[in-house]
Design a protein around this motif. Structure first.
Motif, mmCIF file in Angstrom:
data_model
loop_
_atom_site.group_PDB
_atom_site.id
_atom_site.type_symbol
_atom_site.label_atom_id
_atom_site.label_comp_id
_atom_site.label_asym_id
_atom_site.label_seq_id
_atom_site.Cartn_x
_atom_site.Cartn_y
_atom_site.Cartn_z
ATOM 1 N N GLY A 56 -54.394 26.934 60.960
ATOM 2 C CA GLY A 56 -54.445 27.485 62.347
ATOM 3 C C GLY A 56 -55.705 28.423 62.288
ATOM 4 O O GLY A 56 -56.729 27.894 61.724
ATOM 5 N N ALA A 57 -55.960 29.406 63.003
ATOM 6 C CA ALA A 57 -57.222 30.261 63.168
ATOM 7 C C ALA A 57 -56.612 31.781 63.329
ATOM 8 O O ALA A 57 -55.802 31.969 64.075
ATOM 9 C CB ALA A 57 -57.802 29.725 64.215
ATOM 10 N N GLY A 58 -57.553 32.439 62.686
ATOM 11 C CA GLY A 58 -57.088 33.917 63.027
ATOM 12 C C GLY A 58 -55.723 34.502 62.260
ATOM 13 O O GLY A 58 -55.339 35.400 62.835
ATOM 14 N N LEU A 59 -55.450 33.853 61.360
ATOM 15 C CA LEU A 59 -54.344 34.058 60.761
ATOM 16 C C LEU A 59 -54.445 35.252 59.313
ATOM 17 O O LEU A 59 -55.210 35.150 58.798
ATOM 18 C CB LEU A 59 -53.446 33.103 60.051
ATOM 19 N N GLU A 60 -53.247 36.227 59.283
ATOM 20 C CA GLU A 60 -53.496 36.876 58.175
ATOM 21 C C GLU A 60 -52.045 36.913 57.486
ATOM 22 O O GLU A 60 -51.414 36.895 57.998
ATOM 23 C CB GLU A 60 -53.563 38.440 58.646
ATOM 24 N N VAL A 61 -51.964 36.363 56.346
ATOM 25 C CA VAL A 61 -50.926 35.675 55.613
ATOM 26 C C VAL A 61 -50.931 36.670 54.147
ATOM 27 O O VAL A 61 -51.687 36.534 53.370
ATOM 28 C CB VAL A 61 -50.897 34.343 55.379
#
Length: 193
Positions: A98-103
């Motif tokens: 995806g895009a702009g994810l914080e995991v």
């Protein structure tokens, strides 16, 4: 007789003009959908502001107030845009796309992490293999067995990395202990501190 002809012609012209004139149309029917609010009875126009719709996460993505993603058939699948996701279980592989994810995987036990997309931030303790494809991702880890990067402007900070393979430009890899390095591209910064 001339007067009779003129008045017959005039009457015919009036009939012709009125037949061509548009008839008064009935007001359009109003369609009311079940989810639409009832119209206001005041003389002011109703407000048209609309609250933004929440992002529709895909299976495995975390939404505030919901349970985190699950390990299904050995894979945690995280897909979406602009989401914060936490997984603290045990699973063979975590796939992030995806895009702009914080995991946040800092409390998880995983063998492999695969990152595909742009601007993805990942925090993980120990992982056997870390594969990054995309632009502008940032990973913080304790130990990475094998690191592979294909893309530009990605950053990896770790205490220890076994092997590194980088193809792309402007990537930064920094570790206290660093194993064998293979790279292709320009302006990559790969170093042991």
């Amino acid at each position: 007789m001339r007067r009779a002809l003129v008045s017959s012609a005039l009457a015919g012209a009036v009939l012709f003009v009125t037949a061509c004139a548009p008839a008064a149309s009935a007001p359009p029917e109003r369609v009311v959908r079940p989810s639409a609010p009832a119209p206001a009875s005041s003389t002011t126009a109703p407000s048209t502001s609309v609250a933004p719709s929440p992002a529709t996460p895909t299976p495995g993505a975390s939404v505030p107030g919901a349970a985190g993603p699950a390990c299904i058939d050995g894979v945690v699948d995280v897909r979406g845009t602009d989401l914060d996701v936490v997984f603290s279980g045990e699973c063979a592989r975590v796939e992030i796309e995806g895009a702009g994810l914080e995991v946040d995987l800092s409390g998880a036990r995983v063998d492999a992490v695969i990152v595909r997309g742009d601007r993805i931030e990942v925090e993980v303790d120990d992982v056997g293999a870390l594969d990054i494809t995309g632009q502008g991702s940032d990973v913080e880890a304790d130990t990475v067995g094998a690191l592979t990067i294909a893309g530009d402007r990605n950053e990896v900070d770790a205490a220890e990395i076994g092997t590194v393979a980088v193809s792309g430009n402007d990537n930064r890899v920094e570790a206290d202990r660093l194993g064998a390095v293979q790279q292709s591209g320009d302006r990559n910064d790969i170093r042991a501190d």
